[in-house]
Design a protein around this motif. Structure first.
Motif, PDB file in Angstrom:
ATOM      1  N   PHE A 154       7.770   1.144 -47.898  1.00  0.00           N
ATOM      2  CA  PHE A 154       7.810   0.867 -46.458  1.00  0.00           C
ATOM      3  C   PHE A 154       6.429   0.998 -45.825  1.00  0.00           C
ATOM      4  N   VAL A 155       5.751   2.106 -46.129  1.00  0.00           N
ATOM      5  CA  VAL A 155       4.420   2.321 -45.555  1.00  0.00           C
ATOM      6  C   VAL A 155       3.442   1.273 -46.056  1.00  0.00           C
ATOM      7  N   ASP A 156       3.577   0.927 -47.315  1.00  0.00           N
ATOM      8  CA  ASP A 156       2.680  -0.071 -47.875  1.00  0.00           C
ATOM      9  C   ASP A 156       2.847  -1.418 -47.159  1.00  0.00           C
ATOM     10  N   GLN A 157       4.080  -1.752 -46.861  1.00  0.00           N
ATOM     11  CA  GLN A 157       4.332  -3.019 -46.169  1.00  0.00           C
ATOM     12  C   GLN A 157       3.765  -3.026 -44.753  1.00  0.00           C
ATOM     13  N   ARG A 158       3.581  -1.830 -44.200  1.00  0.00           N
ATOM     14  CA  ARG A 158       3.033  -1.763 -42.846  1.00  0.00           C
ATOM     15  C   ARG A 158       1.598  -2.271 -42.780  1.00  0.00           C
ATOM     16  N   LYS A 159       0.905  -2.253 -43.913  1.00  0.00           N
ATOM     17  CA  LYS A 159      -0.475  -2.758 -43.888  1.00  0.00           C
ATOM     18  C   LYS A 159      -0.528  -4.151 -43.294  1.00  0.00           C
ATOM     19  N   THR A 160       0.436  -4.977 -43.614  1.00  0.00           N
ATOM     20  CA  THR A 160       0.458  -6.319 -43.006  1.00  0.00           C
ATOM     21  C   THR A 160       1.350  -6.362 -41.769  1.00  0.00           C
ATOM     22  N   ALA A 161       2.462  -5.633 -41.816  1.00  0.00           N
ATOM     23  CA  ALA A 161       3.407  -5.689 -40.698  1.00  0.00           C
ATOM     24  C   ALA A 161       2.762  -5.246 -39.392  1.00  0.00           C
ATOM     25  N   VAL A 162       1.956  -4.173 -39.460  1.00  0.00           N
ATOM     26  CA  VAL A 162       1.333  -3.652 -38.248  1.00  0.00           C
ATOM     27  C   VAL A 162       0.283  -4.624 -37.719  1.00  0.00           C
ATOM     28  N   VAL A 163      -0.482  -5.194 -38.626  1.00  0.00           N
ATOM     29  CA  VAL A 163      -1.491  -6.166 -38.194  1.00  0.00           C
ATOM     30  C   VAL A 163      -0.820  -7.339 -37.485  1.00  0.00           C
ATOM     31  N   ASP A 164       0.218  -7.885 -38.103  1.00  0.00           N
ATOM     32  CA  ASP A 164       0.938  -8.994 -37.474  1.00  0.00           C
ATOM     33  C   ASP A 164       1.458  -8.597 -36.095  1.00  0.00           C
ATOM     34  N   ILE A 195     -13.997   0.728 -36.520  1.00  0.00           N
ATOM     35  CA  ILE A 195     -13.267  -0.188 -35.632  1.00  0.00           C
ATOM     36  C   ILE A 195     -13.881  -0.198 -34.239  1.00  0.00           C
ATOM     37  N   LEU A 196     -14.443   0.923 -33.836  1.00  0.00           N
ATOM     38  CA  LEU A 196     -14.921   1.021 -32.460  1.00  0.00           C
ATOM     39  C   LEU A 196     -16.304   0.406 -32.266  1.00  0.00           C
ATOM     40  N   ASN A 197     -17.130   0.442 -33.292  1.00  0.00           N
ATOM     41  CA  ASN A 197     -18.538   0.103 -33.063  1.00  0.00           C
ATOM     42  C   ASN A 197     -19.105  -1.069 -33.851  1.00  0.00           C
ATOM     43  N   ASP A 198     -18.347  -1.641 -34.770  1.00  0.00           N
ATOM     44  CA  ASP A 198     -18.971  -2.761 -35.467  1.00  0.00           C
ATOM     45  C   ASP A 198     -18.828  -4.033 -34.628  1.00  0.00           C
ATOM     46  N   ASP A 199     -19.401  -5.123 -35.107  1.00  0.00           N
ATOM     47  CA  ASP A 199     -19.506  -6.312 -34.272  1.00  0.00           C
ATOM     48  C   ASP A 199     -18.525  -7.421 -34.630  1.00  0.00           C
ATOM     49  N   SER A 200     -17.604  -7.114 -35.513  1.00  0.00           N
ATOM     50  CA  SER A 200     -16.656  -8.155 -35.902  1.00  0.00           C
ATOM     51  C   SER A 200     -15.678  -8.439 -34.759  1.00  0.00           C
ATOM     52  N   SER A 201     -14.907  -9.491 -34.940  1.00  0.00           N
ATOM     53  CA  SER A 201     -13.935  -9.864 -33.912  1.00  0.00           C
ATOM     54  C   SER A 201     -12.821  -8.831 -33.865  1.00  0.00           C
ATOM     55  N   LEU A 202     -12.116  -8.848 -32.782  1.00  0.00           N
ATOM     56  CA  LEU A 202     -11.055  -7.872 -32.579  1.00  0.00           C
ATOM     57  C   LEU A 202     -10.016  -7.924 -33.692  1.00  0.00           C
ATOM     58  N   SER A 203      -9.606  -9.128 -34.065  1.00  0.00           N
ATOM     59  CA  SER A 203      -8.549  -9.217 -35.072  1.00  0.00           C
ATOM     60  C   SER A 203      -9.039  -8.733 -36.427  1.00  0.00           C
ATOM     61  N   VAL A 204     -10.305  -8.936 -36.705  1.00  0.00           N
ATOM     62  CA  VAL A 204     -10.853  -8.421 -37.965  1.00  0.00           C
ATOM     63  C   VAL A 204     -10.915  -6.895 -37.931  1.00  0.00           C
ATOM     64  N   LYS A 205     -11.365  -6.367 -36.796  1.00  0.00           N
ATOM     65  CA  LYS A 205     -11.380  -4.911 -36.627  1.00  0.00           C
ATOM     66  C   LYS A 205     -10.005  -4.319 -36.915  1.00  0.00           C
ATOM     67  N   ILE A 206      -9.015  -4.895 -36.264  1.00  0.00           N
ATOM     68  CA  ILE A 206      -7.651  -4.371 -36.379  1.00  0.00           C
ATOM     69  C   ILE A 206      -7.163  -4.454 -37.816  1.00  0.00           C
ATOM     70  N   THR A 207      -7.422  -5.591 -38.435  1.00  0.00           N
ATOM     71  CA  THR A 207      -6.998  -5.763 -39.822  1.00  0.00           C
ATOM     72  C   THR A 207      -7.672  -4.743 -40.733  1.00  0.00           C
ATOM     73  N   ASN A 208      -8.986  -4.633 -40.621  1.00  0.00           N
ATOM     74  CA  ASN A 208      -9.716  -3.711 -41.483  1.00  0.00           C
ATOM     75  C   ASN A 208      -9.263  -2.272 -41.280  1.00  0.00           C
ATOM     76  N   PHE A 209      -9.167  -1.884 -40.035  1.00  0.00           N
ATOM     77  CA  PHE A 209      -8.779  -0.504 -39.759  1.00  0.00           C
ATOM     78  C   PHE A 209      -7.400  -0.194 -40.331  1.00  0.00           C
ATOM     79  N   THR A 210      -6.458  -1.080 -40.070  1.00  0.00           N
ATOM     80  CA  THR A 210      -5.085  -0.843 -40.525  1.00  0.00           C
ATOM     81  C   THR A 210      -5.014  -0.723 -42.042  1.00  0.00           C
ATOM     82  N   VAL A 211      -5.640  -1.665 -42.724  1.00  0.00           N
ATOM     83  CA  VAL A 211      -5.597  -1.637 -44.188  1.00  0.00           C
ATOM     84  C   VAL A 211      -6.321  -0.407 -44.729  1.00  0.00           C
ATOM     85  N   ASP A 212      -7.525  -0.161 -44.215  1.00  0.00           N
ATOM     86  CA  ASP A 212      -8.305   0.981 -44.697  1.00  0.00           C
ATOM     87  C   ASP A 212      -7.600   2.298 -44.421  1.00  0.00           C
ATOM     88  N   TYR A 213      -7.117   2.442 -43.206  1.00  0.00           N
ATOM     89  CA  TYR A 213      -6.497   3.696 -42.821  1.00  0.00           C
ATOM     90  C   TYR A 213      -5.259   3.985 -43.659  1.00  0.00           C
TER      91      TYR A 213
END
Lengths: 204, 204
Positions: B185-195, B74-92
């Motif tokens: 609940f935690v599973d739903q956070r994958k999208t809830a947190v991104v939103d 999330i810190l060093n790749d070149d994607s857009s901020l929203s993509v970073k956030i989405t990827n990190f949240t889902v992956d994490y």
DNA sequence: ATAAGGTTTAACCAGTTGGTTAACAAATAT
DNA sequence: ATATTTGTTAACCAACTGGTTAAACCTTAT
């Protein structure tokens, strides 16, 4: 003879136990260190609290009872959502800057002993989400905020406020903060977190 | 004779140590329990790792090295901020559902030993915020997101993703969840947190 | 086969830990 | 005054803990 007519020995023990347990945890704490901190004989600990476990539970319940009222304030009063969030964030951060070991202590020990929280739930005044859920859904229905799951919102509020204290070493390392700049950083969160949350739920 | 020609003893020890340390912590863990879990003699632990402290450090560094790459993504790749956030949240979140003890273990031990993280900072690949700060400020300048302090945003992202795992007992108690509904609940956070995050920083 | 090296084990050890005890001191009741 | 209860202490203890050791066991090179 001003014989230092001390505070209740029991209170001295509790204060010393709080200090040691909160910085070392249940497993890392030593009865001897608690006695030394309190300035009394180790046998006194057992005289007043019978065992390490019971002394620990006394300290833990005490610590938890400091947090419950703040949670109940946000969950059960009648102010608007944004006022609730503002008050809780400011109050919680102010409080935690004075009791920095508290959140980590509670979280850590709850994780160590899963069925510990069951005992707490029986306590009067244990926070419930019922009223908060109603309030959130009411504001959604009235079109004041965007649709959001009340429980998720609640956890988000907790997370944003509690994590900086639990994750202090991580944050300091990532952001290259010393103790002073960390404190500034946390202090700024009093407003930053409120803005963040309000912005994320308000209709634009 | 199929004498079970085991995996490397060293690896067996590390796996057993991981299990015990992560659930009991440094202070609560017992060398004998680690040996029993690994199915070997206690002396082997010292033969391969010399002391409890060194064995612990091996386990800890191993655990931390599982997290660093996700942060660096999330810190060093070149994607857009929203993509970073989405990827990190889902992956994490996906990753943590498989390693539920990890976050609490790391946070807890970092708090127990403040200067522990200093050693980690010398490790290659320790995450830095430099590039993330540039990215955030760039998107602010270009008017794509509202003004926000990059460090605060980063901590918010961490908090929203990490806290649910550290605070599991609290969340379950407050929201009256059993194990199954907590996982949902935690599973739903994958999208809830991104939103939640995207909504809080986007211009409307 | 056998010497040499690394690997594994059971037994052991000294220091620590939570907890007890018996005697003593201080307060309180009679 | 004196008996009784409550508070406090130093010394003690058994169990446990991380760590060591010396002998036995493999594996492998010679």
């Amino acid at each position: 003879m001003s014989k230092k007519k001390d505070k209740n020995t029991e209170v001295q023990i509790l204060e010393a136990a709080k200090t040691v347990f909160q910085s070392k945890g249940m497993d890392g704490a030593r009865m001897q260190e608690i006695a030394d901190t309190a300035g009394i004989n180790k046998a006194m600990l057992h005289y007043y609290f019978r065992s390490k476990q019971l002394l620990f539970e006394a300290v833990f319940k005490n610590a938890f009872s400091l947090l419950a009222p703040q949670l109940n304030a946000i969950l059960n009063d009648d102010s608007s959502l944004s006022v609730k969030i503002t008050n809780f964030t400011v109050d919680y951060n102010t409080f935690m800057l004075k009791h920095p070991y508290l959140p980590n202590f509670i979280i850590q020990e709850l994780n160590r002993n899963e069925n510990f929280i069951e005992k707490l739930k029986e306590t009067t005044g244990f926070p419930t989400l019922d009223k908060f859920r109603l309030k959130v859904n009411e504001e959604i229905t009235k079109g004041r905020i965007i649709p959001i799951d009340a429980d998720q919102l609640f956890v988000n509020i907790l997370a944003l406020n509690i994590f900086p204290f639990i994750g202090k070493p991580l944050i300091k390392a990532f952001a290259n903060q010393d103790e002073k700049s960390y404190k500034t950083f946390v202090d700024q969160r009093k407003t930053a977190v409120v803005d963040f949350i309000i912005n994320s739920i308000k209709k634009h």
